[in-house]
Structures are given as structure tokens and as C-alpha cells.
Design a protein around this motif. Structure first.
Motif, mmCIF file in Angstrom:
data_model
loop_
_atom_site.group_PDB
_atom_site.id
_atom_site.type_symbol
_atom_site.label_atom_id
_atom_site.label_comp_id
_atom_site.label_asym_id
_atom_site.label_seq_id
_atom_site.Cartn_x
_atom_site.Cartn_y
_atom_site.Cartn_z
ATOM 1 N N PHE A 259 0.707 -1.140 0.105
ATOM 2 C CA PHE A 259 -0.184 -0.037 -0.259
ATOM 3 C C PHE A 259 0.883 1.471 -0.296
ATOM 4 C CE2 PHE A 259 -3.848 -1.862 2.021
ATOM 5 C CZ PHE A 259 -4.098 -2.732 1.296
ATOM 6 N N PRO A 260 0.553 2.734 -0.334
ATOM 7 C CA PRO A 260 0.877 3.869 -0.215
ATOM 8 C C PRO A 260 1.565 4.115 1.281
ATOM 9 C CG PRO A 260 -0.820 3.924 -2.409
ATOM 10 C CD PRO A 260 -0.759 2.947 -0.663
ATOM 11 N N PHE A 261 -0.068 3.554 1.798
ATOM 12 C CA PHE A 261 1.070 4.021 3.276
ATOM 13 C C PHE A 261 2.488 3.225 3.273
ATOM 14 C CE2 PHE A 261 -3.645 5.200 4.548
ATOM 15 C CZ PHE A 261 -3.411 5.920 5.239
ATOM 16 N N PHE A 262 2.723 2.653 3.148
ATOM 17 C CA PHE A 262 3.268 1.651 3.760
ATOM 18 C C PHE A 262 5.169 1.841 2.451
ATOM 19 C CE2 PHE A 262 7.047 -2.025 3.349
ATOM 20 C CZ PHE A 262 7.420 -2.210 4.127
ATOM 21 N N LEU A 263 4.562 2.184 1.149
ATOM 22 C CA LEU A 263 6.134 2.362 0.113
ATOM 23 C C LEU A 263 6.404 4.025 0.346
ATOM 24 C CD1 LEU A 263 4.285 0.504 -2.521
ATOM 25 C CD2 LEU A 263 5.757 -0.222 -0.816
ATOM 26 N N ASP A 264 5.401 4.922 0.487
ATOM 27 C CA ASP A 264 5.672 6.462 0.674
ATOM 28 C C ASP A 264 6.180 6.482 1.959
ATOM 29 O OD1 ASP A 264 5.041 6.338 -1.953
ATOM 30 O OD2 ASP A 264 2.723 7.110 -2.218
ATOM 31 N N GLY A 265 5.387 6.079 2.934
ATOM 32 C CA GLY A 265 5.585 6.433 3.940
ATOM 33 C C GLY A 265 7.177 6.018 4.566
ATOM 34 N N ALA A 266 7.747 5.038 4.070
ATOM 35 C CA ALA A 266 8.736 3.878 4.424
ATOM 36 C C ALA A 266 9.679 4.427 3.756
ATOM 37 C CB ALA A 266 8.001 3.709 4.610
ATOM 38 N N LYS A 267 9.487 5.098 2.365
ATOM 39 C CA LYS A 267 10.812 5.354 1.722
ATOM 40 C C LYS A 267 11.537 3.534 1.429
ATOM 41 C CE LYS A 267 9.049 10.056 0.979
ATOM 42 N NZ LYS A 267 8.254 10.372 1.667
#
Length: 399
Positions: A259-267
Motif C-alpha cells: 500500500f502507498p501508506f507503506f511504500l511512500d511512508g517508509a520510502k
């Protein structure tokens, strides 16, 4: 024209009498309910689910719908809230929908299942993975179907991956929602089947911003892998927390790690994470290429969560194919259920070729052989192993 569209066109043309019978007002639409989190904390995968449904419906209506009747979507936003989800389900049922597609959050789905069961209205779930979603009611009587890999399949697959990589001290981080609760149990059971126990367990509510203390406790317990089971930004909180500590252990988990929450949030802290997938957005055959290009053309962007979009797209076509198995036009709940359970023609879908995807004894269309281990690389999910990419060229059918 796509094979599915051709098949639908043939059936639509077989009933020209229907439009005439309706007079100048045109044929009566078939009302299909859609419920999911289209705003709020789970919208990042709720919106791709809705977009996948809309894409399929546009294609179906372009070739005549069901016996000349277009599909009409009645959309309700549950905002990832169980109480709102139950209200949305009640609203859909009051609007006399023939069937419903939806639910992304397990806890939200579980709060409303009884309404569909009692009203005998088929529900096809494209996203929510909680094992209890399709096991709450005895299969022969159940009106709850799913096109998604349930947690009882995802957890054992990832536990085998953990063992394969030589990790034997697992820390579990799971939220306290219905999703986290069910996933936690499935992971513990999968570990027990391999004679393993978690060395550390952390439970936390959605919205937690700091898990440093819990991560330190897991490290002190000797954990050499973190298995996270949560649905939102908490996955990134875990990844960023261990990075800040300089703790270089791999984070693994279910499909929520795509999910973007993980991919974008954790980079870069997300790099190397392992996740279970039904679909990785690579055009490995004509059907997948057609879906991806059609989605991008319609929405001017790639799906933020490809699994949610692809699962929902296929679920919509499966519902339509169940309608096509009912030749008298009487789309009652029991008739749709009966058709889903064995009267449908095979459907050449994005995830797989669905040949009897459901039965009276089995309401899950996805089996373990259809799941893939994905890895986060450069901010996206790809195949963890080259051999899986090659295997994906061959459609894996239900076993």
C-alpha cells in the motif's frame, strides 16, 4: 475486442426482445451495490477497488450489459468504519440491489455480513482478507464469496518464506482491529505448524505514531525478522522505527505492505520488505496487459494498489458471468448464488482463468498456488524471485 467483452456481446445480442418490451424508456438497469472505504484512512486501496469495478462495468455496458440491461452501480462509502459499513449495507439492501461488491477492511465486513446472509443477497469481497469473512457461515448456506487470498493462506506462505531464508526468531507486530486480530491468529497458527513460537508480540491500535519501545523489546528478544499485520501507516511506523534504531532486520507481511501508506511512508526503509500478492502489475500476458492499459487510460494513472484494482475487476466480471447463467432474467439472490456455485461459464480473468471458482463447499476463488511472494524494490512491488516471474507467465488455476 477482449475475449470477455466478445462473450458478453454474444449474450447481449441474444435478447433483443427485452429493449422492445421496455418501451421508449429503455431497459431497466441491473442495480449492483458497491461498498468500501473511498474516503478516510483506507481510501488508498478502497479507491483502486472502486476504479477496478467501474472499469469492468464500463466494458460490460459497452457490449449490452445483461440481456440488454445495463449495470448500474449504487456506491456507498464505509470510510473504514464498522458502524458506517453496517449502515451502508442496510442502505444498499433498502435500494434493492441484486448483489454487492465490496469491503476492504475485515472488521468492517464482519460487522455487516449478517445483513447479506439474512437477506439472501450475494456479497463478493475483492479485498478484505480476514479468514472469518468466508468462514462465518457454513459454506453450503453462505451468500458470502471472495476473490482474494485469505489470511489463512497468506500467513503459511510467508512463514514458509521466513523458514526458507533461515529466520527462526519471529517478532509479530499486529494492530487491534478485526483484521489484525485475525491475522495475528493465522500467523501464530502457521508458526506453530512449523514448531515455532514468536519471540515477541506487540499489539497496538490504529494511529500509533511511535513503536520504538516495542521494537527495542523485539530486538532484545533476539528477533531476526518482523512480521507486521496492520492496514495503515503503522507499517511505515515499524519500518521507520527500526531504521532509526539501526536495526537491519527484514519486515514481512500480507498484501498491506504493497500500500502507498507503506511504500511512500517508509520510502527507503521499506526496501527489501516481503509481501504476499495475488497480482503484481507487470504485463505478463495479454489479459493483464489489457487490464493495466485500460486502467491507466481511463484514470490517467496506474493503480495505487494493483491487487485491489485487479481483484475487484475480476470480481465484477464473475458477478456478471453469474448473471449470464440465469437465462430467465430473474436475478434473485438464491439464483445468483446457485449460478456462482457452478453454473457460470469459465472467465478468462486478470488474476487467473476462473473455471468453477466457487462451489457450495468453497466460497474462496483464490487458492494458495495462485499467491506470489513480492519484494519491495525502488518503491514498488516486484517478484521476489526470477523463477516466480517466469511462473507468472503461466496462468495458475484454482487447485
Amino acid at each position: 475486442m477482449r475475449r470477455a467483452a466478445v462473450a458478453l456481446a454474444v449474450v447481449a445480442l441474444a435478447a433483443p426482445w427485452l429493449a422492445q418490451a421496455q418501451g421508449t424508456q429503455g431497459p431497466t438497469p441491473v442495480r449492483v451495490g458497491v461498498v468500501g472505504p473511498f474516503t478516510g484512512p483506507s481510501a488508498d486501496f478502497g479507491v483502486p477497488m472502486l476504479n477496478g469495478i467501474k472499469l469492468a462495468v464500463d466494458e460490460i455496458n459497452a457490449v449490452g450489459g445483461y440481456m440488454g440491461r445495463p449495470l448500474e452501480l449504487i456506491v456507498k462509502d464505509d470510510m473504514a468504519d464498522p458502524a458506517r459499513g453496517r449502515q451502508a449495507a442496510q442502505e444498499l439492501l433498502s435500494e434493492k440491489v441484486s448483489a454487492v461488491l465490496g469491503f476492504c477492511n475485515t472488521g468492517v465486513a464482519l460487522k455487516a455480513l449478517d445483513l447479506f446472509q439474512q437477506s439472501k443477497t450475494p456479497l463478493i469481497v475483492p479485498c478484505a482478507t480476514g479468514t472469518a469473512v468466508t468462514s462465518t457461515y457454513p459454506a453450503p448456506e453462505s451468500y458470502i464469496f471472495r476473490v482474494q487470498g485469505r489470511d489463512a493462506l497468506q500467513a503459511p506462505l510467508m512463514v514458509e518464506e521466513i523458514i526458507k531464508r533461515g529466520w527462526d526468531k519471529v517478532a509479530i507486530f499486529a494492530d487491534t482491529t478485526g483484521y489484525g486480530e485475525g491475522g495475528y491468529k493465522d500467523v501464530v497458527d502457521a508458526l506453530a505448524a512449523k514448531n515455532l513460537k514468536p519471540v515477541h508480540v506487540s499489539r497496538f491500535p490504529l494511529g500509533v505514531k511511535d513503536l520504538t519501545a516495542e521494537l527495542a523489546a523485539a530486538r532484545n528478544a533476539g528477533a531476526n525478522v518482523i512480521y507486521s499485520y496492520t492496514v495503515g501507516p503503522e507499517n511505515a511506523v515499524i519500518a521507520n522505527g527500526k531504521k532509526a534504531m539501526g536495526w537491519k532486520v527484514t519486515q514481512v507481511g500480507p498484501w498491506t505492505l504493497s500500500f502507498p501508506f507503506f511504500l511512500d511512508g517508509a520510502k527507503d526503509a521499506a526496501e527489501g520488505a516481503l509481501t504476499v500478492q495475488t497480482f503484481i502489475a507487470e504485463p505478463s500476458n495479454e489479459r493483464r496487459a489489457s487490464f493495466l492499459s485500460g486502467y491507466t487510460r481511463k484514470y490517467q494513472r496506474k493503480p495505487a494498489v494493483p491487487m485491489a484494482a485487479a481483484n475487484a475487476y475480476d470480481a465484477t466480471y464473475l458477478l456478471m458471468y453469474s448473471f449470464l447463467g440465469i437465462r430467465d432474467g430473474n436475478l434473485t439472490g438464491p439464483a445468483i448464488k446457485d449460478s456462482l456455485e457452478g453454473k457460470m461459464k469459465p472467465y478468462y480473468g486478470v488474476l487467473t482463468t476462473y473455471d468453477r471458482p466457487f462451489s457450495a463447499a468453497d466460497k474462496d476463488a483464490i487458492t494458495r498456488n495462485m499467491l506470489i511472494v513480492g519484494m519491495v524494490k525502488n518503491g514498488a512491488v516486484t517478484f521476489a524471485y526470477p523463477e516466480d516471474a517466469k511462473r507468472n507467465l503461466i496462468v495458475q488455476r484454482k487447485q
